[in-house]
Design a protein around this motif. Structure first.
Motif, short mmCIF file in Angstrom:
data_model
loop_
_atom_site.label_atom_id
_atom_site.label_comp_id
_atom_site.label_asym_id
_atom_site.label_seq_id
_atom_site.Cartn_x
_atom_site.Cartn_y
_atom_site.Cartn_z
N GLU A 89 0.83 -1.21 0.00
CA GLU A 89 0.00 0.00 0.00
C GLU A 89 0.86 1.26 0.00
OE1 GLU A 89 -3.50 2.06 2.78
OE2 GLU A 89 -2.58 0.14 3.33
N LEU A 90 1.91 1.26 0.80
CA LEU A 90 2.79 2.42 0.87
C LEU A 90 3.49 2.66 -0.47
CD1 LEU A 90 4.12 4.60 2.63
CD2 LEU A 90 5.82 2.90 3.31
N GLY A 91 4.00 1.59 -1.09
CA GLY A 91 4.65 1.75 -2.38
C GLY A 91 3.70 2.22 -3.46
N SER A 92 2.46 1.75 -3.41
CA SER A 92 1.47 2.18 -4.41
C SER A 92 1.16 3.67 -4.26
CB SER A 92 0.20 1.34 -4.25
OG SER A 92 -0.81 1.81 -5.12
N ARG A 93 0.96 4.13 -3.04
CA ARG A 93 0.64 5.55 -2.84
C ARG A 93 1.83 6.44 -3.20
NH1 ARG A 93 -2.75 5.60 2.91
NH2 ARG A 93 -4.55 4.40 2.15
N ALA A 94 3.03 6.03 -2.78
CA ALA A 94 4.20 6.82 -3.13
C ALA A 94 4.44 6.84 -4.64
CB ALA A 94 5.44 6.27 -2.40
N GLY A 95 4.19 5.72 -5.31
CA GLY A 95 4.35 5.69 -6.76
C GLY A 95 3.35 6.56 -7.48
N LEU A 123 1.87 9.28 -6.24
CA LEU A 123 2.24 10.67 -6.01
C LEU A 123 3.47 11.06 -6.83
CD1 LEU A 123 1.66 13.22 -4.36
CD2 LEU A 123 3.15 12.32 -2.56
N LYS A 124 4.42 10.15 -6.96
CA LYS A 124 5.61 10.42 -7.78
C LYS A 124 5.23 10.63 -9.24
CE LYS A 124 8.27 7.15 -9.19
NZ LYS A 124 9.22 6.01 -9.28
N ARG A 155 12.06 13.39 -2.45
CA ARG A 155 11.63 12.75 -1.21
C ARG A 155 10.64 11.62 -1.48
NH1 ARG A 155 9.97 17.17 3.21
NH2 ARG A 155 9.56 15.20 4.31
N CYS A 156 9.77 11.85 -2.44
CA CYS A 156 8.79 10.81 -2.78
C CYS A 156 9.49 9.61 -3.43
CB CYS A 156 7.73 11.40 -3.71
SG CYS A 156 6.34 10.32 -4.02
#
Length: 459
Positions: A290-296, A298-299, A359-360
């Motif tokens: 979930e964290l990788g999906s959200r960060a990806g 946003l990136k 940062r993202c």
């Protein structure tokens, strides 16, 4: 009443007007002659007047028609008199208000018409009302309720723009987005949804984690001053930076929480396979996904925004008398000072977006590395469990071979257990010979089967 009467007169004079302007058309089609058409149209108008007694033909309009239309105008006056007589008869049948049931009927008809006109304005669709927090540029906050129509009017947006920040459509618009319009910027960062305007921002779902983190990051920034005594950045950029900062800080804090657990599990798991440890690994892996999906996501949004200079310049000219050409992305301002300030802000925005993009990317890369380590550990666990299952299967196979050999000896014992004479029971050594034969035969059969399975590499 005047509008109805004028409409009927124009309706009745239409054939004569067409005959004067296009006579050739009436020669081809005799059915469209003024006489035939005017008679049929007058009959239709008479039916309309007989339906509603309130409608009447203006006496002045009827008298003015003979001077314009000749014989047809006189026929129209006669027809008008007949209709007036019909209306007078209808009025005698329906007395005025308070004189009988006719007055009440007219009142009911008038009320029905008023109700119909009111229904035409309001279609019976319940307009959504949003509860938002309004934060002004001086840092003051106020809670207010605003419906969709007022929101569109105050922000200059279109209904399709509201979909990206509508809290009721969170399943449809879960992707992060930063949309720039002429008078507003729409922010959608998951649980944070806001509309940024020149002097204030409207925050939806302010009670959720994203809204609270955004307000906590925004309010101190609005009160900060630079060395010259003015605001560090324009209000719109302060809001956008606060939104990005709160979003990335939440992702980094979540990464900092899950990283120690994953590292500890990676150290324990090769030697300790229990249900609790495997469940913790599963939950940590789910959090990392979930964290990788959200960060990806946003990136990718920041990359798309940086690759589109037109959108960045539209952010710069928000609240100024400037415009940007779509094809060339050139900026035109009424004041040269506004153009210079907008160009400086463009550089600041690019540097700002680059900083948060790095940062993202760092957060996304660390989450992906931890996720890869967790997947490798799962593969190692799967190999280890497969090895253990293979050993268990070998033991089960050996037990099955031994059981088969013992079963053969039990078959021999069962044969001798029948109550039939074999004359072996008369000899005292027959029992010992039979028992030794069964044991030797079972052991020999076991080794034969075992060697066969080893040769075929089953064991």
């Amino acid at each position: 009443m005047t509008s109805h009467s004028s409409s009927i007169l124009v309706f009745l004079d239409l054939p004569q007007f067409l005959h004067q302007s296009h006579p050739a058309a009436f020669l081809r089609f005799p059915a469209l002659s003024p006489l035939a058409s005017s008679k049929s149209l007058r009959r239709a108008a008479g039916k309309l007047l007989s339906i509603d007694p309130v409608l009447s033909i203006s006496r002045a309009a009827a008298r003015s028609s003979p001077a314009e239309g000749g014989a047809d105008g006189g026929a129209l006056v006669d027809e008008g008199k007949k209709q007036e007589e019909l209306i007078g008869a209808d009025k005698s049948a329906f007395p005025p208000d308070g004189a009988g049931n006719g007055g009440s009927l007219l009142r009911r008809q008038k009320q029905q018409r008023n109700a119909a006109s009111g229904d035409s304005v309001s279609l019976g669709i319940r307009e959504p009302v949003y509860e938002v927090i309004e934060v002004k540029s001086d840092g003051t906050m106020s809670t207010r309720k605003i419906n969709r129509r007022q929101l569109l009017k105050s922000s200059g947006l279109r209904p399709r723009d509201i979909r990206s920040v509508d809290p009721s459509l969170w399943l449809m618009n879960s992707m992060p987005s930063l949309l720039v319009r002429d008078q507003a910027i729409l922010l959608n960062f998951g649980s944070l949804r806001a509309i940024v305007m020149h002097e204030h921002v409207l925050v939806f779902n302010y009670n959720r984690k994203g809204g609270r983190a955004f307000l906590k990051s925004l309010l101190p920034r609005l009160n900060s001053k630079d060395s010259s005594g003015g605001p560090a950045m324009p209000f719109e950029l302060e809001v956008v930076e606060a939104a990005l900062l709160s979003r990335i800080n939440r992702l980094e804090h979540k990464l900092m929480d899950v990283e120690p657990r994953v590292v500890e599990l990676l150290e324990v798991l090769p030697n300790r396979l229990t249900g609790d440890v495997l469940e913790q690994l599963r939950l940590s892996k789910q959090t990392l996904v979930e964290l990788g999906s959200r960060a990806g996501e946003l990136k990718q949004m920041l990359l798309d925004l940086l690759e589109d200079p037109h959108e960045i310049r539209r952010i710069c000219i928000l609240g100024r008398n400037c415009r940007v050409h779509r094809g060339s992305s050139e900026m035109e301002c009424s004041l040269p000072m506004d153009k210079q300030i907008a160009e400086e802000e463009e550089e600041e925005i690019e540097m700002l977006l680059e900083n948060y993009l790095q940062r993202c990317e760092s957060c996304h890369g660390q989450a992906e590395r931890l996720l890869d380590s967790a997947k490798e550990m799962e593969d190692s666990i799967a190999v280890n469990l497969s090895s253990r299952r293979l050993e268990v299967s070998r033991v089960e196979l050996l037990l099955q071979v031994g059981t088969f050999c013992v079963a053969v000896g039990a078959l021999v014992a069962g044969i001798f257990g029948m109550n039939l004479r074999s004359y072996l029971e008369e000899h005292s050594y027959a029992f010992w010979l039979t028992t030794a034969g069964i044991i030797i035969g079972a052991v020999a059969a076991f080794f034969v089967v075992y060697s066969y399975l080893k040769t075929r590499r089953v064991l």
